[in-house]
Scaffold this motif. Structure first.
Motif, PDB file in Angstrom:
ATOM      1  N   VAL A 255      -8.576   6.271  -6.392  1.00 56.47           N
ATOM      2  CA  VAL A 255      -7.557   5.202  -6.392  1.00 56.47           C
ATOM      3  C   VAL A 255      -6.213   5.770  -6.842  1.00 56.47           C
ATOM      4  CG1 VAL A 255      -6.863   3.010  -7.429  1.00 56.47           C
ATOM      5  CG2 VAL A 255      -9.247   3.374  -6.778  1.00 56.47           C
ATOM      6  N   GLY A 256      -6.244   6.570  -7.902  1.00 57.30           N
ATOM      7  CA  GLY A 256      -5.015   7.186  -8.388  1.00 57.30           C
ATOM      8  C   GLY A 256      -4.412   8.136  -7.383  1.00 57.30           C
ATOM      9  N   PHE A 257      -5.255   8.898  -6.678  1.00 55.38           N
ATOM     10  CA  PHE A 257      -4.766   9.827  -5.661  1.00 55.38           C
ATOM     11  C   PHE A 257      -4.055   9.080  -4.538  1.00 55.38           C
ATOM     12  CE2 PHE A 257      -5.099  12.405  -1.847  1.00 55.38           C
ATOM     13  CZ  PHE A 257      -4.802  13.689  -2.296  1.00 55.38           C
ATOM     14  N   ALA A 258      -4.662   7.978  -4.096  1.00 62.57           N
ATOM     15  CA  ALA A 258      -4.032   7.170  -3.046  1.00 62.57           C
ATOM     16  C   ALA A 258      -2.690   6.624  -3.511  1.00 62.57           C
ATOM     17  CB  ALA A 258      -4.968   6.023  -2.644  1.00 62.57           C
ATOM     18  N   ASP A 259      -2.624   6.201  -4.768  1.00 62.06           N
ATOM     19  CA  ASP A 259      -1.381   5.674  -5.326  1.00 62.06           C
ATOM     20  C   ASP A 259      -0.305   6.763  -5.374  1.00 62.06           C
ATOM     21  OD1 ASP A 259      -0.224   3.231  -6.533  1.00 62.06           O
ATOM     22  OD2 ASP A 259       0.054   4.522  -8.271  1.00 62.06           O
ATOM     23  N   ASP A 260      -0.684   7.943  -5.857  1.00 62.39           N
ATOM     24  CA  ASP A 260       0.267   9.061  -5.917  1.00 62.39           C
ATOM     25  C   ASP A 260       0.736   9.457  -4.517  1.00 62.39           C
ATOM     26  OD1 ASP A 260       0.246   9.313  -8.678  1.00 62.39           O
ATOM     27  OD2 ASP A 260      -1.421  10.730  -8.682  1.00 62.39           O
ATOM     28  N   TYR A 261      -0.195   9.495  -3.571  1.00 63.83           N
ATOM     29  CA  TYR A 261       0.152   9.904  -2.210  1.00 63.83           C
ATOM     30  C   TYR A 261       1.173   8.953  -1.585  1.00 63.83           C
ATOM     31  CZ  TYR A 261      -0.274  10.942   2.750  1.00 63.83           C
ATOM     32  OH  TYR A 261       0.010  11.249   4.062  1.00 63.83           O
ATOM     33  N   LEU A 262       0.967   7.653  -1.762  1.00 61.49           N
ATOM     34  CA  LEU A 262       1.899   6.683  -1.183  1.00 61.49           C
ATOM     35  C   LEU A 262       3.271   6.779  -1.841  1.00 61.49           C
ATOM     36  CD1 LEU A 262      -0.358   3.518  -0.688  1.00 61.49           C
ATOM     37  CD2 LEU A 262       0.519   5.092   1.042  1.00 61.49           C
ATOM     38  N   LYS A 263       3.302   7.004  -3.147  1.00 59.00           N
ATOM     39  CA  LYS A 263       4.588   7.163  -3.826  1.00 59.00           C
ATOM     40  C   LYS A 263       5.350   8.368  -3.294  1.00 59.00           C
ATOM     41  CE  LYS A 263       3.093   5.065  -8.201  1.00 59.00           C
ATOM     42  NZ  LYS A 263       2.713   5.335  -9.608  1.00 59.00           N
ATOM     43  N   LEU A 264       4.635   9.446  -3.064  1.00 58.30           N
ATOM     44  CA  LEU A 264       5.280  10.662  -2.561  1.00 58.30           C
ATOM     45  C   LEU A 264       5.726  10.502  -1.114  1.00 58.30           C
ATOM     46  CD1 LEU A 264       2.829  13.279  -4.102  1.00 58.30           C
ATOM     47  CD2 LEU A 264       5.253  13.020  -4.687  1.00 58.30           C
ATOM     48  N   SER A 265       4.877   9.899  -0.294  1.00 59.51           N
ATOM     49  CA  SER A 265       5.214   9.762   1.122  1.00 59.51           C
ATOM     50  C   SER A 265       6.357   8.775   1.344  1.00 59.51           C
ATOM     51  CB  SER A 265       3.974   9.324   1.916  1.00 59.51           C
ATOM     52  OG  SER A 265       3.490   8.066   1.455  1.00 59.51           O
ATOM     53  N   ARG A 266       6.455   7.762   0.488  1.00 58.65           N
ATOM     54  CA  ARG A 266       7.526   6.765   0.613  1.00 58.65           C
ATOM     55  C   ARG A 266       8.771   7.140  -0.178  1.00 58.65           C
ATOM     56  NH1 ARG A 266       3.640   1.492  -0.581  1.00 58.65           N
ATOM     57  NH2 ARG A 266       2.517   1.492   1.410  1.00 58.65           N
ATOM     58  N   ARG A 267       8.629   8.161  -1.066  1.00 62.59           N
ATOM     59  CA  ARG A 267       9.726   8.606  -1.928  1.00 62.59           C
ATOM     60  C   ARG A 267      10.262   7.474  -2.804  1.00 62.59           C
ATOM     61  NH1 ARG A 267       8.945  12.779  -3.634  1.00 62.59           N
ATOM     62  NH2 ARG A 267      10.964  12.578  -4.653  1.00 62.59           N
ATOM     63  N   ASN A 268       9.343   6.687  -3.357  1.00 60.18           N
ATOM     64  CA  ASN A 268       9.706   5.665  -4.342  1.00 60.18           C
ATOM     65  C   ASN A 268       8.523   5.487  -5.290  1.00 60.18           C
ATOM     66  OD1 ASN A 268       7.838   3.788  -3.145  1.00 60.18           O
ATOM     67  ND2 ASN A 268       9.402   3.211  -1.656  1.00 60.18           N
ATOM     68  N   THR A 269       8.662   4.583  -6.233  1.00 59.79           N
ATOM     69  CA  THR A 269       7.604   4.389  -7.233  1.00 59.79           C
ATOM     70  C   THR A 269       6.639   3.269  -6.859  1.00 59.79           C
ATOM     71  OG1 THR A 269       9.096   2.935  -8.492  1.00 59.79           O
ATOM     72  CG2 THR A 269       9.045   5.272  -9.105  1.00 59.79           C
ATOM     73  N   ASP A 270       6.687   2.819  -5.595  1.00 60.96           N
ATOM     74  CA  ASP A 270       5.776   1.770  -5.125  1.00 60.96           C
ATOM     75  C   ASP A 270       4.597   2.427  -4.415  1.00 60.96           C
ATOM     76  OD1 ASP A 270       7.468  -0.238  -6.056  1.00 60.96           O
ATOM     77  OD2 ASP A 270       8.643  -0.199  -4.205  1.00 60.96           O
ATOM     78  N   GLY A 271       3.449   2.432  -5.063  1.00 63.31           N
ATOM     79  CA  GLY A 271       2.265   3.011  -4.465  1.00 63.31           C
ATOM     80  C   GLY A 271       1.374   1.942  -3.874  1.00 63.31           C
ATOM     81  N   VAL A 272       0.086   2.016  -4.167  1.00 57.82           N
ATOM     82  CA  VAL A 272      -0.861   1.004  -3.723  1.00 57.82           C
ATOM     83  C   VAL A 272      -0.491  -0.331  -4.366  1.00 57.82           C
ATOM     84  CG1 VAL A 272      -3.301   0.344  -3.705  1.00 57.82           C
ATOM     85  CG2 VAL A 272      -2.660   2.751  -3.491  1.00 57.82           C
ATOM     86  N   SER A 273      -0.605  -1.418  -3.618  1.00 58.61           N
ATOM     87  CA  SER A 273      -0.264  -2.734  -4.160  1.00 58.61           C
ATOM     88  C   SER A 273      -1.152  -3.046  -5.365  1.00 58.61           C
ATOM     89  CB  SER A 273      -0.443  -3.815  -3.094  1.00 58.61           C
ATOM     90  OG  SER A 273      -1.809  -3.983  -2.764  1.00 58.61           O
ATOM     91  N   LYS A 274      -0.610  -3.823  -6.299  1.00 62.49           N
ATOM     92  CA  LYS A 274      -1.361  -4.135  -7.516  1.00 62.49           C
ATOM     93  C   LYS A 274      -2.680  -4.825  -7.202  1.00 62.49           C
ATOM     94  CE  LYS A 274       2.692  -4.492 -10.532  1.00 62.49           C
ATOM     95  NZ  LYS A 274       3.491  -5.378 -11.414  1.00 62.49           N
ATOM     96  N   ARG A 275      -2.648  -5.720  -6.216  1.00 67.02           N
ATOM     97  CA  ARG A 275      -3.875  -6.447  -5.865  1.00 67.02           C
ATOM     98  C   ARG A 275      -4.938  -5.495  -5.310  1.00 67.02           C
ATOM     99  NH1 ARG A 275      -3.260 -11.815  -2.379  1.00 67.02           N
ATOM    100  NH2 ARG A 275      -2.180 -12.334  -4.326  1.00 67.02           N
ATOM    101  N   MET A 276      -4.531  -4.617  -4.408  1.00 64.07           N
ATOM    102  CA  MET A 276      -5.470  -3.665  -3.827  1.00 64.07           C
ATOM    103  C   MET A 276      -5.984  -2.688  -4.879  1.00 64.07           C
ATOM    104  SD  MET A 276      -7.121  -2.408  -1.255  1.00 64.07           S
ATOM    105  CE  MET A 276      -6.377  -3.187   0.188  1.00 64.07           C
ATOM    106  N   ARG A 277      -5.063  -2.209  -5.719  1.00 66.70           N
ATOM    107  CA  ARG A 277      -5.440  -1.240  -6.750  1.00 66.70           C
ATOM    108  C   ARG A 277      -6.448  -1.831  -7.725  1.00 66.70           C
ATOM    109  NH1 ARG A 277      -1.363   2.489 -10.349  1.00 66.70           N
ATOM    110  NH2 ARG A 277      -2.483   2.386 -12.310  1.00 66.70           N
ATOM    111  N   LEU A 278      -6.152  -3.028  -8.251  1.00 61.95           N
ATOM    112  CA  LEU A 278      -7.071  -3.659  -9.189  1.00 61.95           C
ATOM    113  C   LEU A 278      -8.390  -4.023  -8.522  1.00 61.95           C
ATOM    114  CD1 LEU A 278      -4.725  -5.942 -11.316  1.00 61.95           C
ATOM    115  CD2 LEU A 278      -5.988  -3.927 -12.086  1.00 61.95           C
TER     116      LEU A 278
END
Length: 363
Positions: A114-137
């Motif tokens: 889950v953390g890897f997916a969150d980090d990957y999205l932040k890097l690919s989007r170049r912002n601090t918005d990763g996996v949505s809070k609902r999906m992550r939780l």
């Protein structure tokens, strides 16, 4: 792996091979192996992360101003190094026929994913918005619920769905069908608590190492009915092998700290922080010391509550309790040097670890 191999060949006449039967020996070996794996893989992995992440981890614009200058360009996803070292060492030294080992490892892996997916999205989007809070939780709750049910099935029936209390030797609170939900909240809560704490170089990893050391000992004691009876602990047969896992976590954490010490060459990211918290939560559930984890990991708890209090009070009154949350940012805003905050928080975590150990004899 090595345990199973040497178990097949060890006899009463092969004293050297008999060493592999002892959890204490394998725990020490697991710690050293994880440390060596981490030190050997650290530089090549960080170099690869730098090539992939040319601009490093995206920095929150709402965070402390100096972070926008001092931490720009530092790669993240260093948690991969922790997981490789942890799993490599555990698979090498633990008894792989033990269900507790697999339940905790797979729960840790799920949180790391889950953390890897969150980090990957932040890097690919170049912002601090990763996996949505609902999906992550949702993913975290699902993984921890499955882990909680799995661990409950491995426990003795008279302990399986009960909550044990520190300082009170005979009190067990029956939770019934609510126990998996309690386990879910514990594991997910600590996963996110470590994540909140991971905001400064070296800040989260040392308290995680301290907690891992404490729970390596607790796992060993709880898994040994002689020691458990003497200390008036609730024995959970089979959990002694989690001492090997926790020791490997100590070694992996020390290896990561080598590269994460200020100024950090790499950040653990959500990949590491969620995995560390999930691992500690799962081990605490397995050994029936969930409340002791709240003491040993008290720094993580305080950091989490600082965020909850800040959000609640700001929404209610429009004013802030802290200059910034989590708590370590509050002290940054007050002008404390990063090294002073980190070292003082380390001292607090060590004291809390000793308090957690004290509960073993005060029961």
């Amino acid at each position: 792996m090595l345990y199973d191999l040497f178990q097949q060949h060890a006899t009463s006449h092969t004293s050297v091979l008999n060493l592999f039967r002892y959890i204490t020996f394998r725990s020490g070996a697991a710690c050293m192996t994880a440390l060596l794996i981490s030190l050997c893989l650290g530089n090549p992995l960080i170099a690869q992360l730098r090539r992939i992440q040319r601009e490093g981890q995206p920095i929150r614009k709402l965070g402390p101003e100096r972070h926008l200058i001092e931490k720009v360009g530092t790669p993240t996803m260093g948690g991969v190094l922790i997981l490789l070292s942890l799993f490599g060492s555990t698979l090498l030294w633990a008894d792989l026929t033990n269900g507790f080992v697999w339940a905790v490892m797979l729960t840790t892996l799920a949180f790391g994913a889950v953390g890897f997916a969150d980090d990957y999205l932040k890097l690919s989007r170049r912002n601090t918005d990763g996996v949505s809070k609902r999906m992550r939780l949702g993913c975290e709750f699902s993984a921890s619920l499955i882990g909680g049910i799995w661990l409950e099935c491995l426990m003795p029936p008279d302990l399986a769905n009960h909550l044990a209390f520190p300082f009170v030797k005979d009190l067990l609170l029956p939770l019934g069908y609510a126990f998996p939900l309690f386990a879910m909240i514990t594991i997910t809560g600590f996963g996110n608590a470590v994540n909140f704490t991971d905001g400064l170089d070296g800040l989260a990893i040392v308290p995680a190492i301290v907690a891992s050391l404490v729970f390596a000992l607790i796992s060993y004691l709880v898994g040994n009915h002689i020691f458990a009876d003497y200390l008036q602990l609730h024995a959970v047969p089979g959990t002694g092998e989690l001492g090997v896992f926790c020791s490997a976590l100590v070694g992996a954490g020390l290896g990561f700290l080598w590269f994460n010490a200020p100024p950090a060459a790499v950040f653990m990211g959500d990949t590491g922080s969620l995995a560390l918290g999930g691992a500690l939560g799962a081990v605490a559930v397995a050994v029936k010391h969930e409340l002791v984890l709240c003491i040993v990991g008290g720094l993580f708890v305080v950091e989490t509550f600082s965020v909850i209090i800040q959000v609640f009070w700001y929404k209610r009154t429009g004013r802030r309790v802290f200059l910034m949350a989590p708590l370590h940012h509050h002290f940054e805003k007050k002008g404390w040097a990063e090294s002073k905050i980190v070292i003082r928080f380390w001292i607090v975590s060590i004291v809390l670890g000793l308090c957690g150990l004290a509960t073993l004899k005060l029961r």
